[in-house]
Motif scaffolding. Sequence first.
Motif, PDB file in Angstrom:
ATOM      1  N   GLY A  46       0.244   5.890  63.921  1.00 16.48           N
ATOM      2  CA  GLY A  46       0.698   6.080  65.287  1.00 16.48           C
ATOM      3  C   GLY A  46       2.003   6.835  65.420  1.00 16.48           C
ATOM      4  O   GLY A  46       2.422   7.156  66.533  1.00 16.48           O
ATOM      5  N   LYS A  47       2.668   7.142  64.313  1.00 15.97           N
ATOM      6  CA  LYS A  47       3.926   7.881  64.337  1.00 15.97           C
ATOM      7  C   LYS A  47       3.641   9.375  64.136  1.00 15.97           C
ATOM      8  O   LYS A  47       2.863   9.759  63.265  1.00 15.97           O
ATOM      9  CB  LYS A  47       4.876   7.385  63.249  1.00 15.97           C
ATOM     10  CG  LYS A  47       5.270   5.923  63.386  1.00 15.97           C
ATOM     11  CD  LYS A  47       6.075   5.668  64.648  1.00 15.97           C
ATOM     12  CE  LYS A  47       6.535   4.208  64.700  1.00 15.97           C
ATOM     13  NZ  LYS A  47       7.319   3.933  65.916  1.00 15.97           N
ATOM     14  N   VAL A  48       4.319  10.191  64.918  1.00 17.86           N
ATOM     15  CA  VAL A  48       4.013  11.622  64.964  1.00 17.86           C
ATOM     16  C   VAL A  48       4.772  12.394  63.887  1.00 17.86           C
ATOM     17  O   VAL A  48       5.932  12.097  63.593  1.00 17.86           O
ATOM     18  CB  VAL A  48       4.375  12.184  66.353  1.00 17.86           C
ATOM     19  CG1 VAL A  48       4.278  13.701  66.377  1.00 17.86           C
ATOM     20  CG2 VAL A  48       3.467  11.587  67.406  1.00 17.86           C
ATOM     21  N   ARG A  94       4.694   9.889  54.082  1.00 15.72           N
ATOM     22  CA  ARG A  94       4.718   8.860  55.120  1.00 15.72           C
ATOM     23  C   ARG A  94       3.842   7.667  54.722  1.00 15.72           C
ATOM     24  O   ARG A  94       4.228   6.516  54.898  1.00 15.72           O
ATOM     25  CB  ARG A  94       4.211   9.450  56.439  1.00 15.72           C
ATOM     26  CG  ARG A  94       5.072  10.557  57.016  1.00 15.72           C
ATOM     27  CD  ARG A  94       6.330   9.991  57.676  1.00 15.72           C
ATOM     28  NE  ARG A  94       7.157  11.066  58.197  1.00 15.72           N
ATOM     29  CZ  ARG A  94       7.030  11.600  59.406  1.00 15.72           C
ATOM     30  NH1 ARG A  94       6.092  11.170  60.220  1.00 15.72           N
ATOM     31  NH2 ARG A  94       7.849  12.562  59.796  1.00 15.72           N
ATOM     32  N   VAL A  95       2.663   7.973  54.207  1.00 10.01           N
ATOM     33  CA  VAL A  95       1.734   6.908  53.820  1.00 10.01           C
ATOM     34  C   VAL A  95       2.332   6.050  52.709  1.00 10.01           C
ATOM     35  O   VAL A  95       2.295   4.815  52.760  1.00 10.01           O
ATOM     36  CB  VAL A  95       0.391   7.515  53.378  1.00 10.01           C
ATOM     37  CG1 VAL A  95      -0.465   6.489  52.654  1.00 10.01           C
ATOM     38  CG2 VAL A  95      -0.362   8.069  54.578  1.00 10.01           C
ATOM     39  N   LEU A  96       2.905   6.698  51.699  1.00  6.73           N
ATOM     40  CA  LEU A  96       3.478   5.957  50.576  1.00  6.73           C
ATOM     41  C   LEU A  96       4.728   5.195  50.990  1.00  6.73           C
ATOM     42  O   LEU A  96       5.015   4.111  50.454  1.00  6.73           O
ATOM     43  CB  LEU A  96       3.782   6.903  49.425  1.00  6.73           C
ATOM     44  CG  LEU A  96       2.543   7.511  48.746  1.00  6.73           C
ATOM     45  CD1 LEU A  96       2.949   8.571  47.735  1.00  6.73           C
ATOM     46  CD2 LEU A  96       1.717   6.430  48.079  1.00  6.73           C
ATOM     47  N   LYS A 621      -4.545   6.362  53.359  1.00  7.72           N
ATOM     48  CA  LYS A 621      -4.544   7.213  54.545  1.00  7.72           C
ATOM     49  C   LYS A 621      -5.471   6.637  55.619  1.00  7.72           C
ATOM     50  O   LYS A 621      -5.140   6.648  56.813  1.00  7.72           O
ATOM     51  CB  LYS A 621      -4.995   8.631  54.174  1.00  7.72           C
ATOM     52  CG  LYS A 621      -3.988   9.426  53.375  1.00  7.72           C
ATOM     53  CD  LYS A 621      -4.538  10.822  53.071  1.00  7.72           C
ATOM     54  CE  LYS A 621      -3.573  11.647  52.259  1.00  7.72           C
ATOM     55  NZ  LYS A 621      -4.127  12.994  51.948  1.00  7.72           N
ATOM     56  N   LYS A 622      -6.608   6.158  55.191  1.00  8.99           N
ATOM     57  CA  LYS A 622      -7.545   5.565  56.148  1.00  8.99           C
ATOM     58  C   LYS A 622      -6.965   4.287  56.739  1.00  8.99           C
ATOM     59  O   LYS A 622      -7.069   4.034  57.949  1.00  8.99           O
ATOM     60  CB  LYS A 622      -8.872   5.281  55.446  1.00  8.99           C
ATOM     61  CG  LYS A 622      -9.970   4.762  56.374  1.00  8.99           C
ATOM     62  CD  LYS A 622     -11.287   4.624  55.629  1.00  8.99           C
ATOM     63  CE  LYS A 622     -12.387   4.133  56.580  1.00  8.99           C
ATOM     64  NZ  LYS A 622     -13.690   3.985  55.868  1.00  8.99           N
ATOM     65  N   HIS A 623      -6.319   3.494  55.883  1.00 12.10           N
ATOM     66  CA  HIS A 623      -5.728   2.231  56.348  1.00 12.10           C
ATOM     67  C   HIS A 623      -4.637   2.482  57.383  1.00 12.10           C
ATOM     68  O   HIS A 623      -4.531   1.751  58.373  1.00 12.10           O
ATOM     69  CB  HIS A 623      -5.146   1.482  55.144  1.00 12.10           C
ATOM     70  CG  HIS A 623      -4.405   0.228  55.520  1.00 12.10           C
ATOM     71  ND1 HIS A 623      -5.036  -0.923  55.942  1.00 12.10           N
ATOM     72  CD2 HIS A 623      -3.061  -0.036  55.541  1.00 12.10           C
ATOM     73  CE1 HIS A 623      -4.123  -1.852  56.200  1.00 12.10           C
ATOM     74  NE2 HIS A 623      -2.924  -1.342  55.969  1.00 12.10           N
ATOM     75  N   TYR A 624      -3.844   3.524  57.165  1.00 11.95           N
ATOM     76  CA  TYR A 624      -2.744   3.827  58.081  1.00 11.95           C
ATOM     77  C   TYR A 624      -3.132   4.841  59.158  1.00 11.95           C
ATOM     78  O   TYR A 624      -2.273   5.415  59.817  1.00 11.95           O
ATOM     79  CB  TYR A 624      -1.523   4.316  57.287  1.00 11.95           C
ATOM     80  CG  TYR A 624      -0.881   3.216  56.461  1.00 11.95           C
ATOM     81  CD1 TYR A 624      -0.294   2.118  57.071  1.00 11.95           C
ATOM     82  CD2 TYR A 624      -0.893   3.274  55.069  1.00 11.95           C
ATOM     83  CE1 TYR A 624       0.285   1.104  56.314  1.00 11.95           C
ATOM     84  CE2 TYR A 624      -0.316   2.269  54.301  1.00 11.95           C
ATOM     85  CZ  TYR A 624       0.265   1.180  54.931  1.00 11.95           C
ATOM     86  OH  TYR A 624       0.832   0.170  54.183  1.00 11.95           O
ATOM     87  N   GLN A 625      -4.438   5.041  59.310  1.00 15.42           N
ATOM     88  CA  GLN A 625      -5.003   5.809  60.430  1.00 15.42           C
ATOM     89  C   GLN A 625      -4.370   7.209  60.545  1.00 15.42           C
ATOM     90  O   GLN A 625      -3.841   7.592  61.578  1.00 15.42           O
ATOM     91  CB  GLN A 625      -4.826   5.036  61.741  1.00 15.42           C
ATOM     92  CG  GLN A 625      -5.500   3.663  61.719  1.00 15.42           C
ATOM     93  CD  GLN A 625      -5.238   2.860  62.978  1.00 15.42           C
ATOM     94  OE1 GLN A 625      -4.250   3.075  63.673  1.00 15.42           O
ATOM     95  NE2 GLN A 625      -6.129   1.943  63.281  1.00 15.42           N
TER      96      GLN A 625
END
Length: 632
Positions: A46-48, A94-96, A621-625
């Motif tokens: 949700g963060k841009v 960002r994901v990591l 990546k999928k988990h954090y959409q």
Amino acid sequence: MFDFFRKHMKLIMGLLFIPLVIGFVLFGVQGYDSTDSTDKVAEVAGKVITRQELDNAHRSEVEQRLASMPGLDRAQLESDAARRITLDRLIAQRVLALATRDLHIVTPDQRLVRELSQDPVIASFRKPDGQLDLQRYNEALRAQGMTPEQYENSLRQDIAQRQVLAGISASSLLPAAVAQPALGAWFERREVQVARFAPADFVSKVQVTDADVESYYQANLTRFQSPEQADIEYLVLDLDAVARRLTVSDADLRARYEQKLAQLAKDEQRRASHILLTVAPDAAAADKAKVKEQAQALLAELRQTPARFAELAKARSQDPGSAAKGGDLDFFTRGSMVKPFEDAAFALVKGQLSDLVESEFGFHIIQLTDIRQPAKPSFESLRAELERELKQQQSLKAYVEAAEQFGNLVYEQADSLKPAADKLGLQIKSQAGLQRSGPTAAGADALLANPKLLQTVFADDALRSKRNTEAVEVGANQLVAARVLQHRPAATRPLAEVSAQVRQALVQQRALELAKAEGKARLEAWKGGAAASLPAAIVVSRQQAQGLAQPLVSALLSAQVEKGQPGWAGVDLGAQGYAVARINQVLAPEALAAAQAEQGRQQLAQMWAQAEAQAYLEALKKHYQVKILIKS
């Protein structure tokens, strides 16, 4: 052989590996402002990620690449594909970062200190006594726009993020049932006969009329346009331009010279012999005192007869590495020995005996046997280098002031770049025929390929008003302002002007169509039993392509072949036409040396671990959409 194997792992595992290079300066996961939808390039949880953040990250990466490899083509680094790689890396960061937060992974101080101590760049900032030169360290970080706290925090994050995937890679296990078939398939060989159908062989069979040319021209008008172009002049302000206007005093040069000599002193080498009487770390005080008493007696004996040092070292020293050599340790530099030993050795003069030196190993008696000092350059021989270094150092501060002047001058006197050029001692440069995609002329300034600069130059206002653009930051400590002198919109060239080009394109297209049609027809006929006219057979493998294009080799080695029957494959070679191949037989791999086979297994295991780490990243990546909001 195995390098090729590494590059084409997809053929074995069906996986695409994207090397994950964790950025040095990381972007946090908190505090992003809401932005207009057109400025968003991706979202993570949700963060841009904004276009500006992507531009900044990509510009930084391009400058780092060019600094390390100056011969690289900037235009390629500025391509859409290169920017997409940068975006993928930002997303991975960002994901990591989120994963380290949720998994409660932190970097302890000891781990950070170890990482810093192993950094060769930081090692270059150490003084002769081994202490960190904080002034030079801070100056280097300021040049990168960072404080020591920011640098160390970013390094903490980098280490923590590496641990997320390192845990997966380290625990990976490649089963033998997977490794053996994969290696066998990779080194498989096939005997094949290949017939090619090239467009050039069909050109003579193509007939086109003027009407055909007219029709093709009308259907492909965009192919025959003259591109939009602008003739511009521009100014570049960078550290070099600022440094050229700086002067340094002789006193400053002398002070820098003394610093340089101190740096060179670190390279002094000393040769020493020693006698060591060891003391266990947990030895009782009485035992330690007894060894010390023995060492003092030995030292007294040596002071009486120093020529017997080698003899006594062989007989009495308890250092297994040097005793047999009479205690000789050969040449060493600062930092090579434990500190008490080093301090004593570098305080001696040649031939001198030390007092007792106590270290963690016990008691040493040291004799300095030789000194090898680096040549001391004269002040005049280093003057140009010293002046260049000082100017570079001072230009960082001067650039900030010049950049403000530069921006104000090109804005306030927008009808010409000359006032800014005269005030700051800059040269007005020019470029004719600049396109929206960047310069096309050989030897053109690579700065003109910068996307942000191109966007500014081709903005409606800049094209219409012919006034100075704003100062555009195209790299670290690098500003450019431009002015459009003449603008030529894109326009379709008349048929009379491009008729030969149109005719050639049409002939090539039809020849290609004929070549592919003929190849496909022959393939069906030969598969149906018609007599095949094919070249002599050759043996191909992924390691020995026999000059065949890689897509063709891949098709030949992946085609289905029934036991005892030849296999057939038709391969579209794009603009090169079509190929038809008969696979006569599948051959076993050539025998590999044991070392080669083991190397292959190890590399396959490493790639398997990378694949599992990549798969885990994709799951995160999928988990954090993760959402990509721009076209690929």
